[in-house]
Design a protein around this motif. Structure first.
Motif, PDB file in Angstrom:
ATOM      1  N   ASP A  85       0.770  -1.178   0.032  1.00 42.09           N
ATOM      2  CA  ASP A  85       0.049   0.113  -0.233  1.00 42.09           C
ATOM      3  C   ASP A  85       0.816   1.136   0.011  1.00 42.09           C
ATOM      4  O   ASP A  85       0.418   2.263  -0.627  1.00 42.09           O
ATOM      5  N   ARG A  86       1.983   1.082   0.694  1.00 44.33           N
ATOM      6  CA  ARG A  86       2.699   2.272   0.889  1.00 44.33           C
ATOM      7  C   ARG A  86       3.575   2.553  -0.339  1.00 44.33           C
ATOM      8  O   ARG A  86       3.899   3.835  -0.828  1.00 44.33           O
ATOM      9  N   SER A  89       0.257   2.897  -3.732  1.00 44.73           N
ATOM     10  CA  SER A  89      -0.883   3.689  -3.888  1.00 44.73           C
ATOM     11  C   SER A  89      -0.824   4.805  -4.802  1.00 44.73           C
ATOM     12  O   SER A  89       0.086   5.196  -4.900  1.00 44.73           O
ATOM     13  N   PRO A  90      -2.087   5.010  -5.357  1.00 46.67           N
ATOM     14  CA  PRO A  90      -3.442   4.201  -5.233  1.00 46.67           C
ATOM     15  C   PRO A  90      -3.269   2.871  -5.922  1.00 46.67           C
ATOM     16  O   PRO A  90      -2.996   2.798  -6.822  1.00 46.67           O
ATOM     17  N   CYS A  91      -3.876   2.070  -4.944  1.00 47.61           N
ATOM     18  CA  CYS A  91      -3.668   0.460  -5.420  1.00 47.61           C
ATOM     19  C   CYS A  91      -4.652  -0.019  -4.570  1.00 47.61           C
ATOM     20  O   CYS A  91      -5.597   0.368  -3.599  1.00 47.61           O
ATOM     21  N   TYR A  92      -5.041  -1.360  -5.031  1.00 47.35           N
ATOM     22  CA  TYR A  92      -5.664  -2.546  -4.133  1.00 47.35           C
ATOM     23  C   TYR A  92      -5.272  -3.806  -4.184  1.00 47.35           C
ATOM     24  O   TYR A  92      -4.490  -4.018  -5.224  1.00 47.35           O
ATOM     25  N   THR A 116      -2.545  -1.397  -9.361  1.00 48.15           N
ATOM     26  CA  THR A 116      -2.084  -0.156  -9.102  1.00 48.15           C
ATOM     27  C   THR A 116      -2.229   1.078 -10.434  1.00 48.15           C
ATOM     28  O   THR A 116      -2.529   0.761 -11.377  1.00 48.15           O
TER      29      THR A 116
END
Length: 276
Positions: A85-86, A89-92, A116
């Motif tokens: 996530d760090r 990001s933006p991602c899932y 991402t």
């Protein structure tokens, strides 16, 4: 291999302050803000602590703390999702990683799938022994996501329907179409089942191959789902797709405009040779 060495009282206090003010990962900017120092000074501190074994560098400008019980900085990632996530990001979290989270599969996948909007050069990074598969998606594709708490951090994960749509878009995200077919069966038997939402997501994503693959699979494993099968039929696009680009697709199912392997064409129900 870095071995833990002693540090002074001031450094201990600084590290304690940083740990209180961060959530699993530590960036140079965060350290600078917490300690009220310049970014260059914070970077030097983190680098020094990493050399002494109190921090572990996971990428440029990003660190994780080394557990007190560890005798070395050669540690695995405590929670790869936080690092992903760090970094991206933006991602899932998507594909088989999301499928595991929602109990759509019992398979164990060691690689974490990240969707991402970034365009990283390295799409198969290995960080502290953890492998990642990174795929780029458009900002418009950031839908159908569910926030999941990992400690004190909310991480976005594709919900079950979106997870299946992504895997039907590209079966590689599910470990191949055979695995995707099994996950679809599990989805149909779970409390997460929502074929209307699945169809809606597929329509929103705008990939015609999804309806061809989904309709074909539903017709084989859940022929009673006539509404969903009909919805897929109504949304067929022109041209022929392949059930799984990684397989030898030699037979054309004309009603689904889909090339499939020989044994898939003959498969009629669970328990046929295809399932073994």
């Amino acid at each position: 291999m870095e071995i833990l060495t002693g540090i002074g009282t001031i450094d201990r206090e600084r590290i304690a302050a940083i740990l209180r003010g961060t959530k699993g990962t530590i960036s140079v900017g965060e350290a600078a803000g917490i300690l009220n120092v310049a970014s260059t000074e914070a970077a030097k501190m983190l680098s020094r602590w990493a050399k002494k074994g109190w921090m572990s560098r996971v990428s440029r400008g990003l660190y994780v703390p080394v557990p007190l019980e560890s005798r070395s900085t050669e540690i695995g990632l405590d929670d790869p999702w936080l690092v992903a996530d760090r970094l991206f990001s933006p991602c899932y979290i998507g594909g088989w990683s999301a499928a595991e989270h929602f109990d759509l599969t019992e398979q164990i996948f060691t690689t974490i799938i990240i969707m991402t909007t970034q365009k990283p050069r390295n799409r198969r990074p290995v960080i502290k022994g953890t492998s990642f598969m990174v795929r780029t998606v458009s900002k418009n594709a950031l839908f159908g996501l569910k926030p999941v708490w990992r400690g004190q951090v909310k991480i976005l994960v594709s919900d079950p329907a979106r997870t299946l749509v992504d895997m039907l878009t590209n079966p590689v995200f599910g470990g191949g179409i055979r695995s995707v077919k099994d996950m679809l069966e599990n989805y149909l038997m779970s409390g997460n089942k929502n074929l209307e939402r699945l169809i809606e997501y597929a329509q929103q994503l705008g990939n015609g191959a999804v309806f061809k693959r989904l309709g074909f699979l539903l017709e084989k494993i859940a022929p009673q789902e006539t509404d969903a099968i009909g919805a897929c039929r109504k949304r067929l696009t022109t041209g022929n797709a392949r059930l799984d680009p990684k397989l030898n697709n030699t037979k054309l199912i004309t009603r689904w405009r889909l090339w499939v392997p020989e044994n898939w064409k003959m498969m009629k129900k669970k328990g046929d040779p295809f399932d073994r």
